[in-house]
Write a protein that holds these residues in place. Structure first.
Motif, PDB file in Angstrom:
ATOM      1  N   ASN A   8     -66.846  -7.520  92.934  1.00 37.65           N
ATOM      2  CA  ASN A   8     -67.638  -8.699  92.581  1.00 37.65           C
ATOM      3  C   ASN A   8     -67.190  -9.911  93.378  1.00 37.65           C
ATOM      4  OD1 ASN A   8     -69.048  -7.289  90.534  1.00 37.65           O
ATOM      5  ND2 ASN A   8     -67.367  -7.634  89.100  1.00 37.65           N
ATOM      6  N   ALA A  21     -68.362  -9.617  97.026  1.00 40.55           N
ATOM      7  CA  ALA A  21     -69.801  -9.874  97.146  1.00 40.55           C
ATOM      8  C   ALA A  21     -70.111 -11.354  96.989  1.00 40.55           C
ATOM      9  CB  ALA A  21     -70.557  -9.050  96.110  1.00 40.55           C
ATOM     10  N   LYS A  54     -71.573 -13.801  99.973  1.00 37.56           N
ATOM     11  CA  LYS A  54     -72.818 -14.543  99.763  1.00 37.56           C
ATOM     12  C   LYS A  54     -72.617 -16.027 100.033  1.00 37.56           C
ATOM     13  CE  LYS A  54     -76.509 -15.154  96.350  1.00 37.56           C
ATOM     14  NZ  LYS A  54     -76.969 -14.784  94.978  1.00 37.56           N
ATOM     15  N   GLU A 110     -68.127   0.864  95.170  1.00 33.97           N
ATOM     16  CA  GLU A 110     -68.584  -0.220  94.303  1.00 33.97           C
ATOM     17  C   GLU A 110     -68.774  -1.516  95.086  1.00 33.97           C
ATOM     18  OE1 GLU A 110     -69.840  -2.032  90.752  1.00 33.97           O
ATOM     19  OE2 GLU A 110     -69.642   0.077  91.354  1.00 33.97           O
ATOM     20  N   LYS A 168     -72.047  -1.305  96.895  1.00 30.78           N
ATOM     21  CA  LYS A 168     -73.132  -1.486  95.923  1.00 30.78           C
ATOM     22  C   LYS A 168     -73.316  -2.955  95.564  1.00 30.78           C
ATOM     23  CE  LYS A 168     -74.269  -0.467  91.094  1.00 30.78           C
ATOM     24  NZ  LYS A 168     -73.780   0.141  89.836  1.00 30.78           N
ATOM     25  N   ARG A 169     -72.225  -3.659  95.257  1.00 31.26           N
ATOM     26  CA  ARG A 169     -72.324  -5.060  94.841  1.00 31.26           C
ATOM     27  C   ARG A 169     -72.794  -5.955  95.983  1.00 31.26           C
ATOM     28  NH1 ARG A 169     -73.538  -7.372  92.143  1.00 31.26           N
ATOM     29  NH2 ARG A 169     -72.085  -9.055  91.645  1.00 31.26           N
ATOM     30  N   ARG A 182     -74.878  -5.164  98.331  1.00 30.66           N
ATOM     31  CA  ARG A 182     -76.332  -4.974  98.478  1.00 30.66           C
ATOM     32  C   ARG A 182     -77.099  -5.628  97.336  1.00 30.66           C
ATOM     33  NH1 ARG A 182     -75.558   0.973 100.887  1.00 30.66           N
ATOM     34  NH2 ARG A 182     -75.512   0.369 103.094  1.00 30.66           N
ATOM     35  N   GLU A 183     -76.488  -5.689  96.163  1.00 33.73           N
ATOM     36  CA  GLU A 183     -77.143  -6.367  95.041  1.00 33.73           C
ATOM     37  C   GLU A 183     -77.172  -7.874  95.250  1.00 33.73           C
ATOM     38  OE1 GLU A 183     -75.928  -3.150  91.517  1.00 33.73           O
ATOM     39  OE2 GLU A 183     -74.765  -5.002  91.794  1.00 33.73           O
ATOM     40  N   GLU A 184     -76.095  -8.420  95.809  1.00 37.92           N
ATOM     41  CA  GLU A 184     -75.992  -9.872  95.977  1.00 37.92           C
ATOM     42  C   GLU A 184     -76.685 -10.388  97.233  1.00 37.92           C
ATOM     43  OE1 GLU A 184     -74.774 -12.357  94.106  1.00 37.92           O
ATOM     44  OE2 GLU A 184     -74.430 -10.929  92.484  1.00 37.92           O
ATOM     45  N   PRO A 217     -79.563  -9.169  99.652  1.00 36.49           N
ATOM     46  CA  PRO A 217     -80.610  -8.246 100.102  1.00 36.49           C
ATOM     47  C   PRO A 217     -80.680  -8.199 101.630  1.00 36.49           C
ATOM     48  CG  PRO A 217     -81.412  -9.628  98.319  1.00 36.49           C
ATOM     49  CD  PRO A 217     -80.078 -10.184  98.722  1.00 36.49           C
TER      50      PRO A 217
END
Length: 299
Positions: free
Chosen positions: A104, A107, A111, A138, A141-142, A144-146, A148
């Motif tokens: 987290n 990410a 960002k 993980e 994954k995080r 790519r979520e934060e 795009p």
């Protein structure tokens, strides 16, 4: 490249290389890190309680990269279970388990920094059967979520040949899968005493066969010969490698391996020509090249 041509190149290398002296040659001198963007990146890393390989491994390009707003995140802590002869990262047995909030923080920091291409590396965590691989997955994954559309390169350890651990990373599908050979087979006992050349090659081949874009890097100036570098390139072609980096080894402290040779920039240019001539799609080769240097260009 023919044997005759390689032999001619080796003679050229011998005439270009300079013996090690007390001071680094001019082409290896870099500016000290500074500037507002460097401070911004440094503050972001610190406030998110993160590590970077840039700082931990004393990368000579830290000023350039951080000044441009980029950094290579180092996950799984800052203590490595291996004792490689070239590396400045702390060695020991990590006392903590996996930090599941780390993905987290990576990410969120990426960002804030506005990154579109993110490089993730780690220490070795050989005390764990999974080698910490779930944290790699993980983190991907995080990110790519934060962010795009973000692209991701991971520079991974060999997980001691536990391919079930590697599977966590493969299934996360990073855009680039990097694992460094670091040096030629003959020097492994001094440079990577807990690693195996054949195991690292197998990892790269597995990842290629699973459809990932693969990458590796080596250092020169450790006492290898041009012929040994050529043979290593042949092994990489057999493994169908996509990207190779070649840079000058620089001793981080007096406790680490001595530099055997300052390799001339013209030699690096010739290594690039030879590697790409053998069939490696892209070879990034230069005195200051490191694994994640210009990583966004390796897509």
């Amino acid at each position: 490249m023919s044997c005759a041509t390689q032999a001619q190149a080796a003679q050229t290398f011998a005439s270009k290389n300079s013996a090690v002296a007390g001071r680094r040659p001019e082409w290896l001198r870099v500016k000290l890190p500074s500037g507002p963007k460097f401070k911004e990146v440094s503050d972001t890393i610190r406030t998110h309680s993160l590590n970077t390989v840039c700082a931990e491994a004393r990368c000579p390009n830290m000023g350039e990269c951080w000044g441009a707003g980029t950094a290579t995140f180092m996950i799984l802590g800052d203590v490595c279970t291996r004792s490689c002869g070239f590396c400045a990262i702390k060695t020991g047995r990590p006392v903590q388990g996996l930090d599941w909030d780390e993905p987290n923080r990576v990410a969120n920091a990426a960002k804030l920094m506005g990154l579109r291409h993110v490089v993730i590396t780690s220490v070795n965590r050989d005390e764990r059967k999974d080698g910490g691989a779930p944290i790699f997955a993980e983190t991907i994954k995080r990110l790519r979520e934060e962010i795009p559309g973000v692209t991701i390169e991971v520079l991974i350890p060999d997980f001691r040949g536990v391919w079930d651990a590697l599977e966590y990373v493969i299934e996360a599908r990073p855009e680039v899968l990097n694992h460094n050979l670091e040096t030629v087979p003959r020097l492994y006992k001094q440079v990577r005493p807990q690693a195996r050349y054949d195991r690292s090659l197998e990892l790269l081949k597995i990842c290629h066969d699973r459809g990932l874009r693969t990458k590796t890097g080596i250092m020169v100036g450790l006492g290898e010969t041009p012929a040994e570098v050529f043979e290593l390139m042949d092994d990489l072609v057999d493994a169908q490698l996509d990207v190779m980096t070649i840079g000058q080894y620089m001793q981080p402290t007096k406790m680490h391996l001595d530099v055997q040779e300052w390799v001339h920039p013209d030699v690096f240019a010739t290594y690039k020509e030879i590697g790409e001539g053998k069939g490696i799609e892209h070879v990034e080769s230069g005195p200051l090249v490191r694994s994640s240097y210009h990583a966004e260009r390796h897509l």
